[in-house]
Scaffold this motif. Structure first.
Motif, PDB file in Angstrom:
ATOM      1  N   MET A   1      -3.491   3.796 -29.983  1.00 39.38           N
ATOM      2  CA  MET A   1      -2.210   4.128 -29.349  1.00 39.38           C
ATOM      3  C   MET A   1      -2.389   4.692 -27.927  1.00 39.38           C
ATOM      4  O   MET A   1      -1.561   4.504 -27.046  1.00 39.38           O
ATOM      5  CB  MET A   1      -1.521   5.189 -30.223  1.00 39.38           C
ATOM      6  N   ILE A   4      -1.973   2.558 -24.565  1.00 41.20           N
ATOM      7  CA  ILE A   4      -0.719   2.137 -23.901  1.00 41.20           C
ATOM      8  C   ILE A   4      -0.533   2.813 -22.539  1.00 41.20           C
ATOM      9  O   ILE A   4      -0.353   2.129 -21.524  1.00 41.20           O
ATOM     10  CB  ILE A   4       0.496   2.375 -24.817  1.00 41.20           C
ATOM     11  N   ILE A   7      -2.944   1.324 -20.112  1.00 40.05           N
ATOM     12  CA  ILE A   7      -2.537   0.008 -19.579  1.00 40.05           C
ATOM     13  C   ILE A   7      -1.489   0.197 -18.478  1.00 40.05           C
ATOM     14  O   ILE A   7      -1.552  -0.409 -17.413  1.00 40.05           O
ATOM     15  CB  ILE A   7      -1.980  -0.904 -20.710  1.00 40.05           C
ATOM     16  N   GLY A   8      -0.545   1.096 -18.771  1.00 39.08           N
ATOM     17  CA  GLY A   8       0.496   1.389 -17.781  1.00 39.08           C
ATOM     18  C   GLY A   8      -0.111   1.901 -16.483  1.00 39.08           C
ATOM     19  O   GLY A   8       0.272   1.480 -15.390  1.00 39.08           O
ATOM     20  N   ALA A  11      -1.835  -0.952 -14.653  1.00 36.00           N
ATOM     21  CA  ALA A  11      -0.920  -1.936 -14.069  1.00 36.00           C
ATOM     22  C   ALA A  11      -0.154  -1.380 -12.880  1.00 36.00           C
ATOM     23  O   ALA A  11       0.008  -2.065 -11.882  1.00 36.00           O
ATOM     24  CB  ALA A  11       0.062  -2.409 -15.143  1.00 36.00           C
ATOM     25  N   PHE A  12       0.306  -0.131 -13.006  1.00 38.31           N
ATOM     26  CA  PHE A  12       1.219   0.375 -11.995  1.00 38.31           C
ATOM     27  C   PHE A  12       0.598   1.367 -11.014  1.00 38.31           C
ATOM     28  O   PHE A  12       1.222   1.719 -10.023  1.00 38.31           O
ATOM     29  CB  PHE A  12       2.446   1.005 -12.671  1.00 38.31           C
ATOM     30  N   HIS A  29      -0.526  -9.770   7.644  1.00 40.83           N
ATOM     31  CA  HIS A  29       0.769  -9.589   8.301  1.00 40.83           C
ATOM     32  C   HIS A  29       1.909 -10.219   7.519  1.00 40.83           C
ATOM     33  O   HIS A  29       2.954 -10.517   8.088  1.00 40.83           O
ATOM     34  CB  HIS A  29       0.715 -10.173   9.717  1.00 40.83           C
ATOM     35  N   SER A  30       1.703 -10.480   6.249  1.00 45.81           N
ATOM     36  CA  SER A  30       2.790 -11.006   5.428  1.00 45.81           C
ATOM     37  C   SER A  30       2.535 -10.625   3.977  1.00 45.81           C
ATOM     38  O   SER A  30       1.512 -10.010   3.653  1.00 45.81           O
ATOM     39  CB  SER A  30       2.881 -12.524   5.563  1.00 45.81           C
ATOM     40  N   TYR A  31       3.468 -11.032   3.097  1.00 47.04           N
ATOM     41  CA  TYR A  31       3.300 -10.743   1.672  1.00 47.04           C
ATOM     42  C   TYR A  31       2.370 -11.758   1.005  1.00 47.04           C
ATOM     43  O   TYR A  31       2.061 -11.637  -0.164  1.00 47.04           O
ATOM     44  CB  TYR A  31       4.655 -10.765   0.967  1.00 47.04           C
ATOM     45  N   ASP A  32       1.990 -12.741   1.738  1.00 51.68           N
ATOM     46  CA  ASP A  32       1.144 -13.789   1.178  1.00 51.68           C
ATOM     47  C   ASP A  32      -0.327 -13.371   1.289  1.00 51.68           C
ATOM     48  O   ASP A  32      -0.921 -13.407   2.372  1.00 51.68           O
ATOM     49  CB  ASP A  32       1.403 -15.087   1.962  1.00 51.68           C
ATOM     50  N   GLN A  35      -3.229 -15.141   3.095  1.00 50.74           N
ATOM     51  CA  GLN A  35      -3.381 -15.127   4.553  1.00 50.74           C
ATOM     52  C   GLN A  35      -4.259 -13.972   5.052  1.00 50.74           C
ATOM     53  O   GLN A  35      -4.390 -13.760   6.256  1.00 50.74           O
ATOM     54  CB  GLN A  35      -2.009 -15.046   5.218  1.00 50.74           C
ATOM     55  N   ARG A 242       5.987   2.364   9.257  1.00 46.59           N
ATOM     56  CA  ARG A 242       6.240   1.520  10.428  1.00 46.59           C
ATOM     57  C   ARG A 242       5.192   0.423  10.573  1.00 46.59           C
ATOM     58  O   ARG A 242       5.493  -0.692  10.971  1.00 46.59           O
ATOM     59  CB  ARG A 242       6.302   2.366  11.704  1.00 46.59           C
ATOM     60  N   PHE A 253       0.027  -4.846   7.066  1.00 42.48           N
ATOM     61  CA  PHE A 253      -0.302  -4.192   5.791  1.00 42.48           C
ATOM     62  C   PHE A 253      -1.740  -3.677   5.741  1.00 42.48           C
ATOM     63  O   PHE A 253      -2.021  -2.693   5.078  1.00 42.48           O
ATOM     64  CB  PHE A 253      -0.062  -5.159   4.631  1.00 42.48           C
TER      65      PHE A 253
END
Lengths: 286, 615
Positions: A1, A4, A7-8, A11-12, A29-32, A35, A242, A253
């Motif tokens: 138990m 759990i 794992i949380g 993950a987070f 410079h992007s969410y991708d 790149q 910023r 980023f």
């Protein structure tokens, strides 16, 4: 138990932390993420040479002054409220001191903005009425941070409640014994009461330091344009924001992640230093 | 008991896995298409209540008409203004998310460079049954972008179409003008002779005979006229005498002198301004564009044509405007300039082909180590009357700065004017509040405030109207109040904001999205905007805007402005880090009087040019 929450956490918290450390060595410079290009320590080097970084570091450290100032005054007020006072006065005082905490930081900042406003603020209107010059509380470099510290001071309610609870749990017989031995009130407070509430004090101090290094909202509201006079509202956390969301093309980023880690390391150093200093001080009293 | 704990644990684990899985997406799902074959588009918007109501009305109309015919259904999803940008960016790469969304100029290039905005050129080309040809071109061109070299030419990829336009103009408090004895007329420049002759009324139906005190004079073609002691080049202002005639014409743009002359009446220069009018300042404009662009200057130049960006706001060389009908061909760019256009940077400087100027730290330029001069061909064209000389952008910019600078501050060897409040004044009281509180006579602002200002003016008990933005203009004899013969005039210029519709790169309904966007930007969609008092992007709808009683008399100023106003400097490059370098100390310290202009200049030029190397 028990797996759990683990794992949380992975993950987070764990995964994003590792990912941000990884990104901090890349140009992004992007969410991708595809790149990303590896740049080694360039993000760290470039960040340290930015004039704004030095300004933001100084501003953040300046803002951290709010931690000792607030802790000392909050402890003083909490101690005062634990004394046998008129119960109506004690209730009213608690209410007045706690209301700003309930209202919330943004509303408090807006109210203070109205009080300190450069031309038509309450204080400046009074100053002008008595023939004095207006003061640019939120519009000059010299006055900006003291104004912010004043505003932050008013969010004292929660700590006062915590300190009050801690103070009321201090063993009364120890204080009584000290007094019988001839100790003055001041000596009782510093030699008996304070060591007893030390864990709470250290915990509050730690949380306040962490909070201070993450400060953004108060200064953004007070400054109006987000940067303040001579960039005096730019803290390390706001600079990180910023980099990631405003200057994403030139900074991005990667650099924001690097700054995030620098902020984390500085925070840890400060927390460790304050914990060490508190313990040292308490052990010296023994 | 242990068994139940295990079952509960398993359920929690399952929930966690499901929630994590939901963060991803089903690659096999046919996104955007319902079982009935109707393509569904999620349209993400933000705005105030009035804007959202218009978007909803437009979407409803689309769904009932064009959408129904083409099996497209649009779901309108408003997002809170405060969280819009973070929502758009954080959801940009999700498999299932919004399809069409709104972008303002500040974010357009940033978002395209982040890679989540779709190039819609071919999709728009494929929409042949909707006419979008009457949209103001400058609002479309700012949505083009060649990511590789940051150009926005007509052949560059097109990412969206404009949904609205927000031109700017001068809002003025007419009640204050009347209190100051200023007569307000509304006569177009070409009609002034006929109006002076008493043949026609002005746009408000007023004949010259309605102003008996003007009987003996011919009102010149000026934005602001005073019958004696005009104020020239920022010097020697005097308060109009009691018997002096003053006339404000809201159809003719004021020149810089006229605007300052008028604003002085309501500022500290008039010791009785507070007592008589309750004013503190004459005017406020947030933006330098109107001044700088009017003389053909700018704050950013590409020295090589290949992305060698340079901070050029303090360039002190003159600018040139084409005054010949035959036009002028630039030597460096090869561009043929029409009458009324100003020369581009590299066409005015003597730079041989293949060479690139080097900026120095004072705002000047060198070629091969020597100061860059003006081309001989330009000088010749000035002498032959093909070109006329305009002030430098530095002159224009410093003239703008002087408006808000205190009288004891020095900017380029001239004192400040204290005509406009400092930016700090607006920390708590927005510029709009300041204007409708009656403490300021004029305000440069967007068309979006028409309704708000009407309401506020009514409750504050004053009349107001709008006038065109200032323009650089010299008269042949500026000391003669009656002289309205123009020696040289710059361009009418100003900033016009615009909100556009663009599509997410991962959207699976781009073709349907293109149809939706075209419809929204077309006459059909924009008619709904016009009917609800919002500026349409279509020329022929401008006369049909229904303001529900809110329109200022001279509202056409805004529609005229759309022909020449452009995007602000925040649109020039993919982010505004380069602007922060010079603009933040300028707005927070120089304009507030805590940093000398000369000190700012010393660091602003090299620091900004250094930052521009990052682009």
């Amino acid at each position: 138990m028990a797996v759990i929450p683990f794992i949380g956490f992975l993950a987070f918290t764990g995964f994003p932390m590792v990912l941000s450390l990884f990104i901090s060595f890349h140009d992004l410079h992007s969410y991708d993420l595809s790149q990303m290009t590896f740049v080694g320590l360039d993000n760290y080097k470039n960040m340290f040479t930015m004039p704004l970084f030095q300004t933001a570091l100084v501003n953040t450290l300046y803002f951290c002054l709010s931690v000792p100032i607030n802790l000392v005054s909050q402890l003083f007020l909490a101690n005062l409220l634990t004394k046998p006072l008129n119960p109506h006065f004690a209730k009213a005082a608690r209410l007045i001191l706690y209301i700003p905490t309930v209202i919330g930081g943004v509303a408090i900042s807006l109210i203070w903005n109205w009080i300190l406003e450069a031309n038509y603020g309450v204080i400046n209107t009074i100053l002008m009425a008595i023939g004095m010059e207006k003061v640019g509380f939120t519009t000059t470099r010299e006055w900006f941070m003291p104004s912010v510290l004043l505003i932050k001071w008013w969010s004292v309610g929660l700590n006062i409640l915590v300190f009050q609870a801690a103070l009321s749990n201090v063993n009364a017989s120890l204080k009584e014994a000290a007094r019988i031995d001839g100790a003055l009130d001041r000596q009782v407070f510093f030699r008996v009461t304070l060591p007893q509430i030390a864990p709470i004090l250290i915990y509050t101090c730690t949380m306040n330091i962490i909070e201070a290094f993450g400060e953004i909202s108060t200064m953004q509201i007070i400054s109006g344009n987000g940067l303040g006079p001579s960039n005096s509202a730019v803290t390390l956390s706001y600079m990180m924001y910023r980099m990631a969301y405003v200057n994403i093309f030139t900074e991005g980023f990667g650099m924001a992640s690097a700054l995030g880690w620098v902020i984390g390391i500085i925070t840890i150093i400060f927390v460790r230093a304050s914990t060490w200093a508190s313990k040292k001080w308490l052990s010296a009293d023994d | 008991m242990l068994k139940w704990r295990r079952i509960t644990g398993l359920i929690l684990c399952l929930l966690l896995v499901i929630s994590l899985a939901a963060c991803g997406g089903d690659e096999t799902e046919e996104n955007g298409t319902s079982s009935g074959g109707t393509q569904k588009i999620v349209f993400c918007t933000y705005g105030d209540d009035s804007e959202l109501a218009v978007y909803k009305a437009m979407v409803d109309q689309f769904n009932e008409t064009y959408g129904k015919e083409h099996n497209i259904y649009v779901e309108h999803t408003p997002i809170a203004i405060t969280g819009y940008t973070s929502y758009i960016t954080s959801m940009s790469t999700a498999q299932e998310s919004y399809d069409v969304f709104l972008v303002i100029e500040d974010n357009f290039k940033r978002w395209v460079n982040m890679g989540f905005v779709a190039d819609m050129t071919s999709y728009f080309d494929g929409v042949t049954d909707i006419d979008t040809s009457d949209i103001f071109e400058n609002t479309v061109d700012r949505l083009r972008l060649n990511v590789a070299n940051n150009t926005s030419n007509k052949t560059d990829p097109l990412y969206g179409l404009p949904l609205d336009t927000k031109p700017s103009a001068i809002y003025y408090n007419e009640t204050l003008f009347e209190k100051a004895g200023i007569r307000v007329i509304s006569v177009d420049e070409q009609d002034m002779d006929a109006w002076n002759a008493g043949e026609i009324p002005d746009r408000r139906g007023q004949y010259k005979t309605d102003f008996p005190e003007l009987a003996d004079i011919t009102v010149p073609k000026k934005g602001y006229y005073r019958s004696r002691t005009p104020y020239v080049n920022g010097y020697n202002w005097t308060l109009p005498a009691e018997d002096e005639i003053t006339v404000f014409n809201n159809r003719i743009p004021m020149n810089w002198d006229e605007m300052e002359d008028l604003a002085m009446i309501f500022s500290v220069h008039n010791p009785n301004a507070g007592k008589n009018f309750g004013t503190e300042y004459g005017m406020f404009t947030e933006w330098w564009f109107n001044y700088g662009w009017s003389v053909g200057g700018n704050c950013l130049q590409d020295l090589s044509g290949d992305g060698d960006w340079n901070f050029s706001l303090l360039d002190s060389t003159p600018n040139y405007i084409v005054v010949s009908e035959s036009g002028y061909t630039g030597e460096w760019t090869g561009k043929t300039y029409k009458k009324g256009e100003t020369l581009e940077f590299n066409d005015k400087f003597d730079v041989p082909k293949g060479k690139v100027m080097e900026p120095d730290e004072e705002g000047g330029y060198t070629v091969d180590g020597q100061p860059a001069g003006i081309r001989a061909s330009v000088e010749t064209a000035v002498q032959s009357g093909t070109l006329q000389t305009l002030p430098s952008v530095r002159d224009a910019f410093t003239r703008y700065l002087r408006l808000g600078a205190s009288t004891d501050s020095i900017i380029e060897n001239m004192g400040g004017l204290s005509l406009a409040p400092n930016p700090i004044t607006f920390n708590n009281r927005t510029r709009q509040n300041y204007w409708f509180s009656g403490k300021m006579a004029m305000l440069v602002d967007y068309s979006t405030y028409i309704e708000t200002f009407s309401r506020e003016a009514e409750s504050n008990g004053f009349e107001w109207d709008v006038a065109p933005l200032m323009v650089y203009k010299e008269y042949t004899n500026p000391l003669d109040p009656a002289c309205d013969t123009v020696k040289v005039v710059g361009k009418q210029a100003g900033e016009c904001n615009s909100k556009a519709m663009i599509v997410r790169e991962r959207s699976s309904v781009k073709e349907a999205a293109a149809r939706f966007i075209c419809w929204m930007a077309s006459r059909e969609g924009q008619s709904i905007r016009a009917q609800n008092g919002h500026f349409p992007n279509q020329r022929d709808l401008l006369e049909k805007i229904q303001y529900n009683g809110y329109a200022p008399q001279n509202v056409t100023v805004f529609s005229e402005a759309l022909e020449y106003q452009g995007a602000g400097d925040w649109w020039y490059l993919p982010d505004d880090a380069w602007i922060q370098v010079w603009a933040n100390p300028l707005n927070s310290e120089v304009r507030n009087g805590t940093l000398a202009y000369d000190l700012w200049k010393k660091s602003a030029i090299p620091d900004t040019n250094k930052k521009l190397l990052d682009y």
